[in-house]
Design an enzyme around this catalytic site. Sequence first.
Site, PDB file in Angstrom:
ATOM      1  N   LEU A  93     -34.946  16.069  -1.102  1.00  0.00           N
ATOM      2  CA  LEU A  93     -34.719  16.327   0.314  1.00  0.00           C
ATOM      3  C   LEU A  93     -35.991  15.974   1.074  1.00  0.00           C
ATOM      4  CD1 LEU A  93     -32.836  19.734   0.849  1.00  0.00           C
ATOM      5  CD2 LEU A  93     -32.105  17.476   1.590  1.00  0.00           C
ATOM      6  N   ASP A  94     -35.853  15.252   2.197  1.00  0.00           N
ATOM      7  CA  ASP A  94     -37.008  14.913   3.018  1.00  0.00           C
ATOM      8  C   ASP A  94     -37.679  16.179   3.552  1.00  0.00           C
ATOM      9  OD1 ASP A  94     -36.550  12.212   2.704  1.00  0.00           O
ATOM     10  OD2 ASP A  94     -35.310  12.065   4.501  1.00  0.00           O
ATOM     11  N   PRO A  95     -38.975  16.111   3.877  1.00  0.00           N
ATOM     12  CA  PRO A  95     -39.663  17.295   4.426  1.00  0.00           C
ATOM     13  C   PRO A  95     -38.978  17.876   5.661  1.00  0.00           C
ATOM     14  CG  PRO A  95     -41.266  15.641   3.786  1.00  0.00           C
ATOM     15  CD  PRO A  95     -39.914  15.004   3.611  1.00  0.00           C
ATOM     16  N   MET A  96     -38.433  17.028   6.537  1.00  0.00           N
ATOM     17  CA  MET A  96     -37.774  17.525   7.744  1.00  0.00           C
ATOM     18  C   MET A  96     -36.498  18.304   7.430  1.00  0.00           C
ATOM     19  SD  MET A  96     -36.128  15.345  10.927  1.00  0.00           S
ATOM     20  CE  MET A  96     -34.513  15.186  10.145  1.00  0.00           C
ATOM     21  N   ALA A  97     -35.838  17.942   6.340  1.00  0.00           N
ATOM     22  CA  ALA A  97     -34.537  18.515   6.000  1.00  0.00           C
ATOM     23  C   ALA A  97     -34.672  19.917   5.419  1.00  0.00           C
ATOM     24  CB  ALA A  97     -33.810  17.618   5.018  1.00  0.00           C
TER      25      ALA A  97
END
Length: 308
Positions: free
Chosen positions: A45-49
């Site tokens: 999962l991306d950091p923003m997610a």
Amino acid sequence: MARKRDNGPGGLIVVDKPAGFTSHDVVAKLRGMARTRRVGHAGTLDPMATGVLVLGTERATRLLGHLALTEKEYVATVRLGQETVTEDAEGEITGVQGAKGLERARVDAAVAALTGRIEQVPSAVSAVKVDGKRAYARVREGEEVELAARPVTVSSFLVHDVREEAAEDGTPVTDLLVSVVCSSGTYVRALARDLGSALGTGGHLTALRRTRVGPYGLDGAHTLAQLQERVDAEQPLPVVPLGQAAAAAFARWDVDEDQARRIGNGVQLRMPAGQFGPGPVAVFAPRKRFVALVEQRDGKARSLAVFV
């Protein structure tokens, strides 16, 4: 020195990942909580997610690569009217077209065209490898990266709300609250990019939350704070046992003791005709003992991972 926690054969732990953390950050946190180096995750999962990140400890780490290939579900906010270099809100704005007064029928038609089995070009800042190096690393070094399209399946792509807003720079934009159910390897931010392209507005993600990975959803997920509270109280971590995890995620084949022994020794037994499709199958011996993950090849069971 901290006492080593007895993790037995291990299992899965479903985490509700917070924003700002990489998947590796969460793995590092859990290694400390579980007091073991044998921790991995099923699907970045991306950091923003935020949302569902499935982790495995001890022998359960051998399930993760197969679990990562299962269907995933997301809720997201797509902003039409601006493009960014990363196709999400963390990247520099590279295009400003604005988006106001969009007809809902046009939006729905563009969404429908991105539903089903499609060819998708991954994000240039994805973890896809180009000549052995991650695409995002090449982009950070200033390289132009062009990735080949690949087939993915978007089982469901729905628009639940449409809101006209103004971006921080005053640009008129339109935010879409959407939900997506898709196959492994699908990039939701690439859907946002392609939706904006189809509508002539540009687009990127401003929020992304994963609500499900295979059979594991937010209802069974724990925050890092909740997990730390259990550790501080010297309570066991909420681990889904190995056999239970396999039974929930994969097709099941029950065998007798002799078959279980032979599969455990690598013998490729013939599988029941017509009972199993493609993909991993969890093999169980009597008394619900999890034996192995296999896949059917030419009618026979080929071992993917043995757990006995």
